[in-house]
Design a protein around this motif. Structure first.
Motif, PDB file in Angstrom:
ATOM      1  N   ALA A   1      59.763  43.842 -12.026  1.00  0.00           N
ATOM      2  CA  ALA A   1      58.732  44.078 -11.011  1.00  0.00           C
ATOM      3  C   ALA A   1      59.353  44.166  -9.620  1.00  0.00           C
ATOM      4  O   ALA A   1      58.987  45.032  -8.815  1.00  0.00           O
ATOM      5  CB  ALA A   1      57.696  42.965 -11.052  1.00  0.00           C
ATOM      6  N   LEU A   2      60.308  43.294  -9.338  1.00  0.00           N
ATOM      7  CA  LEU A   2      60.967  43.306  -8.032  1.00  0.00           C
ATOM      8  C   LEU A   2      61.746  44.594  -7.812  1.00  0.00           C
ATOM      9  O   LEU A   2      61.736  45.150  -6.708  1.00  0.00           O
ATOM     10  CB  LEU A   2      61.897  42.093  -7.909  1.00  0.00           C
ATOM     11  N   SER A   3      62.389  45.097  -8.842  1.00  0.00           N
ATOM     12  CA  SER A   3      63.150  46.339  -8.700  1.00  0.00           C
ATOM     13  C   SER A   3      62.227  47.517  -8.388  1.00  0.00           C
ATOM     14  O   SER A   3      62.568  48.374  -7.568  1.00  0.00           O
ATOM     15  CB  SER A   3      63.964  46.617  -9.956  1.00  0.00           C
TER      16      SER A   3
ATOM     17  N   ILE B   1      68.190  49.440  -8.393  1.00  0.00           N
ATOM     18  CA  ILE B   1      68.930  49.753  -9.619  1.00  0.00           C
ATOM     19  C   ILE B   1      69.610  48.496 -10.164  1.00  0.00           C
ATOM     20  O   ILE B   1      69.584  48.230 -11.366  1.00  0.00           O
ATOM     21  CB  ILE B   1      69.940  50.894  -9.357  1.00  0.00           C
ATOM     22  N   VAL B   2      70.191  47.682  -9.274  1.00  0.00           N
ATOM     23  CA  VAL B   2      70.862  46.453  -9.705  1.00  0.00           C
ATOM     24  C   VAL B   2      69.857  45.488 -10.331  1.00  0.00           C
ATOM     25  O   VAL B   2      70.107  44.912 -11.398  1.00  0.00           O
ATOM     26  CB  VAL B   2      71.597  45.801  -8.512  1.00  0.00           C
ATOM     27  N   PHE B   3      68.699  45.299  -9.694  1.00  0.00           N
ATOM     28  CA  PHE B   3      67.696  44.387 -10.255  1.00  0.00           C
ATOM     29  C   PHE B   3      67.126  44.912 -11.567  1.00  0.00           C
ATOM     30  O   PHE B   3      66.795  44.124 -12.456  1.00  0.00           O
ATOM     31  CB  PHE B   3      66.576  44.136  -9.250  1.00  0.00           C
ATOM     32  N   ALA B   4      66.995  46.214 -11.708  1.00  0.00           N
ATOM     33  CA  ALA B   4      66.516  46.778 -12.970  1.00  0.00           C
ATOM     34  C   ALA B   4      67.520  46.510 -14.087  1.00  0.00           C
ATOM     35  O   ALA B   4      67.132  46.180 -15.218  1.00  0.00           O
ATOM     36  CB  ALA B   4      66.262  48.271 -12.818  1.00  0.00           C
ATOM     37  N   ILE B   5      68.796  46.627 -13.782  1.00  0.00           N
ATOM     38  CA  ILE B   5      69.825  46.324 -14.785  1.00  0.00           C
ATOM     39  C   ILE B   5      69.827  44.836 -15.107  1.00  0.00           C
ATOM     40  O   ILE B   5      69.957  44.435 -16.265  1.00  0.00           O
ATOM     41  CB  ILE B   5      71.199  46.825 -14.299  1.00  0.00           C
ATOM     42  N   PHE B   6      69.673  43.986 -14.081  1.00  0.00           N
ATOM     43  CA  PHE B   6      69.569  42.539 -14.317  1.00  0.00           C
ATOM     44  C   PHE B   6      68.389  42.206 -15.217  1.00  0.00           C
ATOM     45  O   PHE B   6      68.475  41.305 -16.047  1.00  0.00           O
ATOM     46  CB  PHE B   6      69.430  41.787 -13.003  1.00  0.00           C
TER      47      PHE B   6
ATOM     48  N   ARG C   1      62.162  47.481 -19.744  1.00  0.00           N
ATOM     49  CA  ARG C   1      60.757  47.638 -19.356  1.00  0.00           C
ATOM     50  C   ARG C   1      60.538  48.955 -18.635  1.00  0.00           C
ATOM     51  O   ARG C   1      61.438  49.499 -18.005  1.00  0.00           O
ATOM     52  CB  ARG C   1      60.358  46.504 -18.432  1.00  0.00           C
ATOM     53  N   LYS C   2      59.308  49.427 -18.713  1.00  0.00           N
ATOM     54  CA  LYS C   2      58.963  50.688 -18.046  1.00  0.00           C
ATOM     55  C   LYS C   2      59.075  50.557 -16.536  1.00  0.00           C
ATOM     56  O   LYS C   2      59.433  51.513 -15.857  1.00  0.00           O
ATOM     57  CB  LYS C   2      57.556  51.119 -18.450  1.00  0.00           C
ATOM     58  N   GLN C   3      58.799  49.378 -16.004  1.00  0.00           N
ATOM     59  CA  GLN C   3      58.950  49.146 -14.560  1.00  0.00           C
ATOM     60  C   GLN C   3      60.408  49.320 -14.153  1.00  0.00           C
ATOM     61  O   GLN C   3      60.710  49.925 -13.126  1.00  0.00           O
ATOM     62  CB  GLN C   3      58.500  47.737 -14.193  1.00  0.00           C
ATOM     63  N   ALA C   4      61.317  48.772 -14.939  1.00  0.00           N
ATOM     64  CA  ALA C   4      62.737  48.870 -14.625  1.00  0.00           C
ATOM     65  C   ALA C   4      63.230  50.312 -14.752  1.00  0.00           C
ATOM     66  O   ALA C   4      64.025  50.772 -13.928  1.00  0.00           O
ATOM     67  CB  ALA C   4      63.538  47.950 -15.529  1.00  0.00           C
ATOM     68  N   ILE C   5      62.746  51.019 -15.752  1.00  0.00           N
ATOM     69  CA  ILE C   5      63.137  52.427 -15.908  1.00  0.00           C
ATOM     70  C   ILE C   5      62.634  53.248 -14.728  1.00  0.00           C
ATOM     71  O   ILE C   5      63.364  54.083 -14.183  1.00  0.00           O
ATOM     72  CB  ILE C   5      62.602  52.975 -17.253  1.00  0.00           C
ATOM     73  N   ALA C   6      61.396  53.004 -14.322  1.00  0.00           N
ATOM     74  CA  ALA C   6      60.845  53.718 -13.165  1.00  0.00           C
ATOM     75  C   ALA C   6      61.638  53.391 -11.902  1.00  0.00           C
ATOM     76  O   ALA C   6      61.897  54.273 -11.081  1.00  0.00           O
ATOM     77  CB  ALA C   6      59.376  53.363 -12.980  1.00  0.00           C
ATOM     78  N   ALA C   7      62.042  52.131 -11.739  1.00  0.00           N
ATOM     79  CA  ALA C   7      62.824  51.740 -10.563  1.00  0.00           C
ATOM     80  C   ALA C   7      64.183  52.433 -10.546  1.00  0.00           C
ATOM     81  O   ALA C   7      64.659  52.859  -9.494  1.00  0.00           O
ATOM     82  CB  ALA C   7      62.996  50.227 -10.529  1.00  0.00           C
ATOM     83  N   ILE C   8      64.808  52.557 -11.699  1.00  0.00           N
ATOM     84  CA  ILE C   8      66.102  53.250 -11.771  1.00  0.00           C
ATOM     85  C   ILE C   8      65.928  54.727 -11.413  1.00  0.00           C
ATOM     86  O   ILE C   8      66.729  55.292 -10.658  1.00  0.00           O
ATOM     87  CB  ILE C   8      66.732  53.086 -13.165  1.00  0.00           C
TER      88      ILE C   8
END
Length: 153
Positions: free
Chosen positions: A43-45, A71-76, A88-95
């Motif tokens: 969510a933060l990413s 990108i770093v937080f999504a990978i974390f 997660r879809k949130q992390a993919i969208a953030a990347i």
């Protein structure tokens, strides 16, 4: 002496004690559904990646920092928090949003410091037109900092 275990046993209607049984606990799934548990890094990413587009109006380095951090937080969120689950879809969208932002910033730097000086050097009419536009704001073409890099005067 009375056995205390008999006290906790359920009594049958006829007064005899029923065999003691363990209370049934709700069964937890062996692999919890990762969509129901919050992942704060994902969510933060996403929030940082969207915020970086807003902050790009303030300074281009804010967008660079925001996109890299997203990108770093999504990978974390995948590697540290949920290593055994899908990303997660949130992390993919953030990347994706972060990568597009980095490409936009990189493209604007290439245009400003590589393509534009070449165009201004090869086209004197465009250079004069740009000089006239900058004079309306009390600036010269040399004030843009291109003279240091490419010798444009």
């Amino acid at each position: 002496m009375e056995n205390h275990d008999d006290f906790y046993q359920e009594r049958q209607p006829n007064g005899s004690a029923s065999p003691q049984t363990e209370p049934e606990l709700p069964k937890s799934p062996s692999s919890p559904d990762n969509s129901t548990q919050p992942n704060k890094f994902a969510a933060l990413s996403l929030i940082i990646s969207l915020l970086s587009y807003v902050l790009c109006c303030c300074h281009p380095y804010a967008m660079i920092a925001g996109c890299v951090l997203s990108i770093v937080f999504a990978i974390f969120s995948k590697v540290i928090v949920e290593p055994n689950h899908k990303m997660r879809k949130q992390a993919i969208a953030a990347i994706i949003i972060g990568a597009i932002g980095l490409l936009l910033i990189f493209g604007s730097f290439v245009y400003t410091y590589v393509i534009l000086p070449e165009i201004l050097e090869s086209n004197p009419e465009l250079r004069n037109m740009m000089d006239q536009m900058l004079q309306q704001y009390g600036m010269k073409l040399s004030d843009l900092g291109l003279t240091i890099i490419y010798g444009i005067k």
